[in-house]
Design a protein around this motif. Structure first.
Motif, PDB file in Angstrom:
ATOM      1  N   ALA A 172     -25.252  32.641  -4.649  1.00  0.00           N
ATOM      2  CA  ALA A 172     -25.941  31.413  -4.505  1.00  0.00           C
ATOM      3  C   ALA A 172     -27.683  31.600  -4.199  1.00  0.00           C
ATOM      4  CB  ALA A 172     -25.862  30.658  -2.553  1.00  0.00           C
ATOM      5  N   VAL A 173     -28.047  32.647  -3.084  1.00  0.00           N
ATOM      6  CA  VAL A 173     -29.847  33.245  -3.513  1.00  0.00           C
ATOM      7  C   VAL A 173     -29.891  33.696  -5.109  1.00  0.00           C
ATOM      8  CG1 VAL A 173     -29.049  33.848  -1.488  1.00  0.00           C
ATOM      9  CG2 VAL A 173     -28.603  35.784  -2.663  1.00  0.00           C
ATOM     10  N   LEU A 174     -28.351  34.851  -5.901  1.00  0.00           N
ATOM     11  CA  LEU A 174     -29.220  35.406  -7.080  1.00  0.00           C
ATOM     12  C   LEU A 174     -29.172  34.074  -7.985  1.00  0.00           C
ATOM     13  CD1 LEU A 174     -26.408  38.519  -7.189  1.00  0.00           C
ATOM     14  CD2 LEU A 174     -29.534  38.024  -6.919  1.00  0.00           C
ATOM     15  N   ILE A 175     -28.387  33.148  -8.176  1.00  0.00           N
ATOM     16  CA  ILE A 175     -28.345  31.140  -9.058  1.00  0.00           C
ATOM     17  C   ILE A 175     -30.226  30.673  -8.710  1.00  0.00           C
ATOM     18  CG2 ILE A 175     -27.456  29.367  -9.643  1.00  0.00           C
ATOM     19  CD1 ILE A 175     -24.849  30.504  -9.168  1.00  0.00           C
ATOM     20  N   GLY A 176     -29.753  30.879  -7.281  1.00  0.00           N
ATOM     21  CA  GLY A 176     -31.583  30.100  -6.629  1.00  0.00           C
ATOM     22  C   GLY A 176     -32.454  31.379  -6.917  1.00  0.00           C
ATOM     23  N   TRP A 193     -34.403  30.787  -0.811  1.00  0.00           N
ATOM     24  CA  TRP A 193     -34.688  30.488   0.432  1.00  0.00           C
ATOM     25  C   TRP A 193     -34.061  29.245   0.451  1.00  0.00           C
ATOM     26  CZ3 TRP A 193     -35.056  33.970   3.972  1.00  0.00           C
ATOM     27  CH2 TRP A 193     -36.377  34.572   3.870  1.00  0.00           C
ATOM     28  N   VAL A 194     -34.086  27.831  -0.332  1.00  0.00           N
ATOM     29  CA  VAL A 194     -33.299  27.245  -0.054  1.00  0.00           C
ATOM     30  C   VAL A 194     -31.092  26.969  -0.380  1.00  0.00           C
ATOM     31  CG1 VAL A 194     -32.358  25.106  -1.119  1.00  0.00           C
ATOM     32  CG2 VAL A 194     -34.586  26.153  -1.333  1.00  0.00           C
ATOM     33  N   CYS A 195     -31.574  28.317  -1.029  1.00  0.00           N
ATOM     34  CA  CYS A 195     -29.655  28.341  -1.022  1.00  0.00           C
ATOM     35  C   CYS A 195     -29.222  28.960   0.041  1.00  0.00           C
ATOM     36  CB  CYS A 195     -29.768  29.776  -2.618  1.00  0.00           C
ATOM     37  SG  CYS A 195     -29.740  28.463  -3.940  1.00  0.00           S
ATOM     38  N   LEU A 196     -30.364  30.109   0.392  1.00  0.00           N
ATOM     39  CA  LEU A 196     -29.681  31.098   1.705  1.00  0.00           C
ATOM     40  C   LEU A 196     -29.263  30.201   3.119  1.00  0.00           C
ATOM     41  CD1 LEU A 196     -29.358  34.010   2.890  1.00  0.00           C
ATOM     42  CD2 LEU A 196     -31.760  34.234   3.292  1.00  0.00           C
ATOM     43  N   VAL A 197     -30.660  29.901   2.716  1.00  0.00           N
ATOM     44  CA  VAL A 197     -30.075  28.173   4.612  1.00  0.00           C
ATOM     45  C   VAL A 197     -29.213  27.509   3.874  1.00  0.00           C
ATOM     46  CG1 VAL A 197     -31.321  26.523   5.566  1.00  0.00           C
ATOM     47  CG2 VAL A 197     -32.590  28.316   4.882  1.00  0.00           C
ATOM     48  N   ALA A 198     -28.717  27.071   2.464  1.00  0.00           N
ATOM     49  CA  ALA A 198     -27.872  26.113   2.833  1.00  0.00           C
ATOM     50  C   ALA A 198     -26.768  27.175   2.432  1.00  0.00           C
ATOM     51  CB  ALA A 198     -28.149  25.088   1.316  1.00  0.00           C
ATOM     52  N   GLU A 199     -25.983  28.331   2.818  1.00  0.00           N
ATOM     53  CA  GLU A 199     -25.118  28.973   2.253  1.00  0.00           C
ATOM     54  C   GLU A 199     -24.581  29.101   3.752  1.00  0.00           C
ATOM     55  OE1 GLU A 199     -21.617  29.827  -0.042  1.00  0.00           O
ATOM     56  OE2 GLU A 199     -23.251  28.890  -0.584  1.00  0.00           O
ATOM     57  N   VAL A 211     -26.091  28.365   6.980  1.00  0.00           N
ATOM     58  CA  VAL A 211     -26.405  27.261   8.392  1.00  0.00           C
ATOM     59  C   VAL A 211     -25.267  27.030   8.396  1.00  0.00           C
ATOM     60  CG1 VAL A 211     -27.152  25.729   9.288  1.00  0.00           C
ATOM     61  CG2 VAL A 211     -28.743  27.791   7.847  1.00  0.00           C
ATOM     62  N   PRO A 212     -23.969  25.833   7.249  1.00  0.00           N
ATOM     63  CA  PRO A 212     -23.623  25.324   7.457  1.00  0.00           C
ATOM     64  C   PRO A 212     -22.386  25.970   8.133  1.00  0.00           C
ATOM     65  CG  PRO A 212     -24.201  24.386   5.420  1.00  0.00           C
ATOM     66  CD  PRO A 212     -24.941  25.657   6.119  1.00  0.00           C
ATOM     67  N   GLY A 213     -22.104  26.933   7.619  1.00  0.00           N
ATOM     68  CA  GLY A 213     -20.992  27.759   8.287  1.00  0.00           C
ATOM     69  C   GLY A 213     -21.527  28.514   8.994  1.00  0.00           C
ATOM     70  N   PHE A 214     -22.417  28.547   9.452  1.00  0.00           N
ATOM     71  CA  PHE A 214     -22.468  28.927  11.104  1.00  0.00           C
ATOM     72  C   PHE A 214     -22.304  28.267  12.530  1.00  0.00           C
ATOM     73  CE2 PHE A 214     -25.479  29.903  14.070  1.00  0.00           C
ATOM     74  CZ  PHE A 214     -25.277  30.655  14.973  1.00  0.00           C
TER      75      PHE A 214
END
Length: 152
Positions: free
Chosen positions: A38-42, A52-58, A60-63
């Motif tokens: 996700a972060v590489l594609i973002g 940063w958007v992909c890192l948070v989106a990937e 936070v929900p799992g956490f």
């Protein structure tokens, strides 16, 4: 499989080759493979903001889900939680098999590629070969086979 389907097939933001390159980098990078993908594609699609958007989106929900499971697991006799976790494990196995089939599907016509894939599968599933052994054996074999095929 879902990321590949969205980015390559549905929206065509990446080519199959681009996705496989990112997937290969994610496999050898530390951390969870989906987060790395996700972060590489973002990063590729939107720069630092996309990263940063992909890192948070990937993450936070799992956490949040893990924290909810942790709170629920205080009751060890909760059969609903045990059943849900078994279902999650089955879904994860199914997704891994689906991903393997989707990523290897374009190579099904080349007998050398199929032979290597079957050999890797047998080595892992039957002989329980470690990742280090797989790298030491099958990377050199793959490189030699690809070079021989290009030379023909």
């Amino acid at each position: 499989p879902m990321m590949r389907r969205e980015f390559v097939t549905k929206y065509r933001w990446l080519t199959e080759r681009d996705f496989l390159d990112i997937f290969a980098i994610a496999q050898v990078s530390p951390g969870a493979i989906p987060v790395t993908i996700a972060v590489l594609i973002g990063r590729r699609l939107a720069g630092a903001r996309g990263f940063w958007v992909c890192l948070v989106a990937e993450t936070v929900p799992g956490f949040l889900v893990l924290m909810a499971i942790a709170v629920l697991s205080f009751d060890p006799h909760m059969s609903l939680l045990r059943s849900a976790l078994k279902g999650c494990a089955a879904a994860a196995v199914g997704m891994m098999i689906g991903n393997a089939l989707e990523l290897s599907w374009p190579y099904r016509t080349k007998i050398a590629d199929l032979t290597i894939m079957v050999a890797v599968g047998v080595a892992v599933l039957v002989f329980h070969a470690s990742l280090a052994v797989m790298f030491l054996i099958f990377i050199p074999i793959s490189v030699v086979v690809v070079r021989m095929m290009r030379a023909e």
